[in-house]
Design a protein around this motif. Structure first.
Motif, PDB file in Angstrom:
ATOM      1  N   TYR A   7     -50.243  15.550  32.092  1.00  0.00           N
ATOM      2  CA  TYR A   7     -49.067  15.424  31.239  1.00  0.00           C
ATOM      3  C   TYR A   7     -48.614  16.807  30.796  1.00  0.00           C
ATOM      4  O   TYR A   7     -49.399  17.769  30.771  1.00  0.00           O
ATOM      5  CB  TYR A   7     -49.372  14.544  30.025  1.00  0.00           C
ATOM      6  N   ASN A   8     -47.329  16.910  30.473  1.00  0.00           N
ATOM      7  CA  ASN A   8     -46.780  18.194  30.057  1.00  0.00           C
ATOM      8  C   ASN A   8     -45.539  17.969  29.214  1.00  0.00           C
ATOM      9  O   ASN A   8     -44.862  16.937  29.313  1.00  0.00           O
ATOM     10  CB  ASN A   8     -46.451  19.083  31.274  1.00  0.00           C
ATOM     11  N   LEU A   9     -45.240  18.961  28.375  1.00  0.00           N
ATOM     12  CA  LEU A   9     -44.020  18.992  27.571  1.00  0.00           C
ATOM     13  C   LEU A   9     -43.510  20.427  27.611  1.00  0.00           C
ATOM     14  O   LEU A   9     -44.243  21.355  27.249  1.00  0.00           O
ATOM     15  CB  LEU A   9     -44.300  18.563  26.132  1.00  0.00           C
ATOM     16  N   THR A  10     -42.263  20.623  28.073  1.00  0.00           N
ATOM     17  CA  THR A  10     -41.742  21.970  28.324  1.00  0.00           C
ATOM     18  C   THR A  10     -40.379  22.156  27.676  1.00  0.00           C
ATOM     19  O   THR A  10     -39.501  21.284  27.773  1.00  0.00           O
ATOM     20  CB  THR A  10     -41.616  22.220  29.844  1.00  0.00           C
ATOM     21  N   TRP A  11     -40.236  23.313  27.030  1.00  0.00           N
ATOM     22  CA  TRP A  11     -38.919  23.746  26.535  1.00  0.00           C
ATOM     23  C   TRP A  11     -38.469  24.922  27.395  1.00  0.00           C
ATOM     24  O   TRP A  11     -39.172  25.926  27.505  1.00  0.00           O
ATOM     25  CB  TRP A  11     -38.991  24.170  25.069  1.00  0.00           C
ATOM     26  N   GLU A  12     -37.299  24.770  28.021  1.00  0.00           N
ATOM     27  CA  GLU A  12     -36.735  25.847  28.838  1.00  0.00           C
ATOM     28  C   GLU A  12     -35.456  26.347  28.164  1.00  0.00           C
ATOM     29  O   GLU A  12     -34.557  25.561  27.867  1.00  0.00           O
ATOM     30  CB  GLU A  12     -36.431  25.369  30.253  1.00  0.00           C
ATOM     31  N   GLN A  13     -35.393  27.649  27.950  1.00  0.00           N
ATOM     32  CA  GLN A  13     -34.255  28.244  27.252  1.00  0.00           C
ATOM     33  C   GLN A  13     -33.664  29.368  28.089  1.00  0.00           C
ATOM     34  O   GLN A  13     -34.390  30.289  28.503  1.00  0.00           O
ATOM     35  CB  GLN A  13     -34.699  28.802  25.893  1.00  0.00           C
ATOM     36  N   ARG A  14     -32.342  29.290  28.339  1.00  0.00           N
ATOM     37  CA  ARG A  14     -31.669  30.396  29.009  1.00  0.00           C
ATOM     38  C   ARG A  14     -31.366  31.486  27.986  1.00  0.00           C
ATOM     39  O   ARG A  14     -30.860  31.203  26.894  1.00  0.00           O
ATOM     40  CB  ARG A  14     -30.388  29.928  29.677  1.00  0.00           C
ATOM     41  N   LEU A  15     -31.681  32.723  28.365  1.00  0.00           N
ATOM     42  CA  LEU A  15     -31.424  33.891  27.515  1.00  0.00           C
ATOM     43  C   LEU A  15     -30.385  34.756  28.212  1.00  0.00           C
ATOM     44  O   LEU A  15     -30.679  35.390  29.232  1.00  0.00           O
ATOM     45  CB  LEU A  15     -32.713  34.680  27.272  1.00  0.00           C
ATOM     46  N   GLY A  16     -29.197  34.765  27.689  1.00  0.00           N
ATOM     47  CA  GLY A  16     -28.146  35.504  28.363  1.00  0.00           C
ATOM     48  C   GLY A  16     -27.767  34.835  29.665  1.00  0.00           C
ATOM     49  O   GLY A  16     -27.937  33.626  29.864  1.00  0.00           O
ATOM     50  N   ARG A  17     -27.276  35.643  30.599  1.00  0.00           N
ATOM     51  CA  ARG A  17     -26.808  35.079  31.864  1.00  0.00           C
ATOM     52  C   ARG A  17     -27.884  35.035  32.935  1.00  0.00           C
ATOM     53  O   ARG A  17     -27.862  34.178  33.817  1.00  0.00           O
ATOM     54  CB  ARG A  17     -25.620  35.915  32.380  1.00  0.00           C
ATOM     55  N   LYS A  40     -28.206  25.149  28.619  1.00  0.00           N
ATOM     56  CA  LYS A  40     -29.012  26.328  28.265  1.00  0.00           C
ATOM     57  C   LYS A  40     -30.342  25.976  27.600  1.00  0.00           C
ATOM     58  O   LYS A  40     -31.268  26.781  27.620  1.00  0.00           O
ATOM     59  CB  LYS A  40     -28.212  27.234  27.325  1.00  0.00           C
ATOM     60  N   SER A  41     -30.448  24.809  27.016  1.00  0.00           N
ATOM     61  CA  SER A  41     -31.676  24.402  26.322  1.00  0.00           C
ATOM     62  C   SER A  41     -32.086  23.030  26.836  1.00  0.00           C
ATOM     63  O   SER A  41     -31.399  22.039  26.594  1.00  0.00           O
ATOM     64  CB  SER A  41     -31.440  24.346  24.806  1.00  0.00           C
ATOM     65  N   VAL A  42     -33.216  22.998  27.551  1.00  0.00           N
ATOM     66  CA  VAL A  42     -33.638  21.760  28.203  1.00  0.00           C
ATOM     67  C   VAL A  42     -35.064  21.423  27.777  1.00  0.00           C
ATOM     68  O   VAL A  42     -35.955  22.290  27.789  1.00  0.00           O
ATOM     69  CB  VAL A  42     -33.560  21.883  29.734  1.00  0.00           C
ATOM     70  N   LEU A  43     -35.301  20.182  27.423  1.00  0.00           N
ATOM     71  CA  LEU A  43     -36.632  19.671  27.103  1.00  0.00           C
ATOM     72  C   LEU A  43     -37.056  18.730  28.221  1.00  0.00           C
ATOM     73  O   LEU A  43     -36.344  17.782  28.553  1.00  0.00           O
ATOM     74  CB  LEU A  43     -36.608  18.933  25.763  1.00  0.00           C
ATOM     75  N   ARG A  44     -38.228  19.017  28.792  1.00  0.00           N
ATOM     76  CA  ARG A  44     -38.750  18.184  29.883  1.00  0.00           C
ATOM     77  C   ARG A  44     -40.135  17.682  29.504  1.00  0.00           C
ATOM     78  O   ARG A  44     -40.883  18.355  28.797  1.00  0.00           O
ATOM     79  CB  ARG A  44     -38.845  18.973  31.188  1.00  0.00           C
ATOM     80  N   ALA A  45     -40.479  16.507  30.015  1.00  0.00           N
ATOM     81  CA  ALA A  45     -41.813  15.956  29.805  1.00  0.00           C
ATOM     82  C   ALA A  45     -42.183  15.095  30.996  1.00  0.00           C
ATOM     83  O   ALA A  45     -41.304  14.535  31.673  1.00  0.00           O
ATOM     84  CB  ALA A  45     -41.880  15.145  28.516  1.00  0.00           C
ATOM     85  N   GLY A  46     -43.470  14.994  31.241  1.00  0.00           N
ATOM     86  CA  GLY A  46     -43.929  14.176  32.355  1.00  0.00           C
ATOM     87  C   GLY A  46     -45.336  13.671  32.122  1.00  0.00           C
ATOM     88  O   GLY A  46     -46.142  14.317  31.431  1.00  0.00           O
ATOM     89  N   PHE A  47     -45.634  12.522  32.691  1.00  0.00           N
ATOM     90  CA  PHE A  47     -46.972  11.932  32.628  1.00  0.00           C
ATOM     91  C   PHE A  47     -47.243  11.246  33.949  1.00  0.00           C
ATOM     92  O   PHE A  47     -46.365  10.610  34.535  1.00  0.00           O
ATOM     93  CB  PHE A  47     -47.086  10.917  31.486  1.00  0.00           C
ATOM     94  N   GLY A  48     -48.478  11.368  34.423  1.00  0.00           N
ATOM     95  CA  GLY A  48     -48.844  10.685  35.657  1.00  0.00           C
ATOM     96  C   GLY A  48     -50.340  10.497  35.757  1.00  0.00           C
ATOM     97  O   GLY A  48     -51.126  11.258  35.179  1.00  0.00           O
ATOM     98  N   GLN A  49     -50.718   9.468  36.470  1.00  0.00           N
ATOM     99  CA  GLN A  49     -52.121   9.229  36.803  1.00  0.00           C
ATOM    100  C   GLN A  49     -52.279   9.455  38.294  1.00  0.00           C
ATOM    101  O   GLN A  49     -51.490   8.932  39.093  1.00  0.00           O
ATOM    102  CB  GLN A  49     -52.533   7.806  36.424  1.00  0.00           C
TER     103      GLN A  49
END
Length: 389
Positions: free
Chosen positions: A194-204, A125-134
């Motif tokens: 580059y990016n940093l993302t928090w994804e959160q599920r809310l309910g179903r 339900k709670s995912v942290l993602r990050a990425g970097f690229g040239q």
């Protein structure tokens, strides 16, 4: 007899380019733990610069090879394709061999990739993602067309012609002057993303994403007139800055050329393209998505961004340096910057009346209502004024 002036060049551009590119990509993914995944990769890119089918017509002006002692010789400072000598064949000294048939050093580009995903509480339900690229990009081919406009292939003539006669009275015949060049050490433009993302599920059935997304553009192409008058110059020692003297000169007095660094070629621009441009983008991005009913969906996203650059970021355009002696003065809001962007959409599926048969199901069933709302800030406005020169 009524007369009029005329000017013409000996030939138009005959473009017949060829180029090659090589790309290799290697990547792998590791599951460090049950809830952590790591992705690593690297890409190799070699985007060769264009070569002209007729190398004898392809010449590049290099300011470092300009010899003041040769004065206004048509080929002074020009680089030729090795193995050809169009300037020598035309009897013009001053040209030298370039590094290769493209007249620009080739580049080997290695670009890394790195990313990870972390299921923070191992609940899905709670995912942290990050990425970097040239990311490297092949430069547009059109910027090389100007290398076909240099002497000795292109010559010019101007003069006077009367309306009731075919007699031409040339008052100026030019064997050509260098007018275009590209940095022999030009780089391949690229972006760091580059990016940093928090994804959160809310309910179903709902999710919320909040991200920081940024990028940096480097080695971006910029054009400039290298025949601009230097700052704080007073070559005639009259106590007046040469830029002011230039403006005060009459177009017909012939005095303007003396203030330019390549004034031996007259009061003309010499366009030169290098890869010293850059851009910086930072943004906060959020998205809400929910599904409900019979496959209905609502989505809303918002971006708050800051975007600056010292060259044009619009596809197909090349930024021009306003003052080559103050290159940082062009660093400002990017021409495609939009500070606020809001998008929302709705798909609402109406009752299907499935199984009720007849006209009711056929006429009223399986309808959907959809809508899109978009709000964006405007792009920056640049006010131009005519060059007094």
């Amino acid at each position: 007899d009524m007369t009029f002036g005329f000017a013409d060049v000996s030939r138009g551009q005959q473009v017949d380019f060829e180029w090659r590119y090589i790309e290799v990509y290697v990547a792998d993914s590791w599951k460090l733990r049950d809830n952590i995944t790591l992705d690593v990769g690297v890409r190799y890119s070699r985007f060769s610069w264009p070569e002209n089918a007729d190398p004898s017509e392809y010449l590049n002006f290099n300011p470092e090879r300009f010899d003041p002692a040769l004065g206004a010789r048509p080929c002074n400072g020009l680089m030729q394709v090795p193995g050809t000598d169009p300037c020598g064949d035309a009897g013009f000294p001053g040209a030298s061999d370039g590094p290769n048939a493209a007249l620009i050093h080739q580049n080997d580009n290695f670009s890394p990739r790195l990313g990870f995903a972390w299921d923070v509480f191992s609940t899905g339900k709670s995912v942290l993602r990050a990425g970097f690229g040239q990311f490297f990009q092949r430069e547009r081919v059109g910027i090389h067309f100007g290398l076909l406009s240099n002497p000795p292939a292109v010559q010019s003539v101007s003069g006077i012609r009367s309306l009731d006669s075919e007699i031409l009275i040339p008052n100026f015949v030019s064997t050509g002057t260098p007018s275009y060049g590209i940095d022999v050490d030009a780089k391949t433009p690229f972006m760091y993303q580059y990016n940093l993302t928090w994804e959160q599920r809310l309910g179903r059935d709902s999710t919320l994403e909040v991200s920081y997304v940024g990028s940096q553009g480097r080695d971006l192409t910029r054009s400039r007139d290298i025949n601009q008058i230097p700052l704080n110059q007073d070559i005639d020692g009259n106590g007046v800055d040469d830029r002011l003297d230039y403006v005060r000169c009459s177009d017909y007095s012939g005095c303007r050329a003396q203030y330019r660094p390549y004034g031996v070629y007259g009061d003309n621009a010499i366009y030169f393209r290098g890869t010293d441009g850059q851009s910086d983008y930072d943004s906060l991005q959020a998205q809400f998505l929910t599904r409900f009913g019979r496959g209905s969906q609502f989505q809303a996203s918002y971006t708050l961004a800051d975007f600056t650059a010292d060259t044009s970021m619009i596809s197909g355009w090349v930024g021009v340096v306003t003052d080559i002696h103050r290159p940082d003065s062009d660093d400002a809001e990017a021409d495609m910057r939009r500070r606020h962007v809001l998008n929302s959409s709705l798909i609402y599926n109406l009752p299907t009346f499935a199984g009720q048969g007849g006209t009711k199901e056929w006429l009223l069933g399986k309808w959907a209502i959809g809508g899109i709302l978009i709000y964006t800030s405007g792009t920056p406005l640049t006010v131009f004024t005519r060059n007094p020169g």
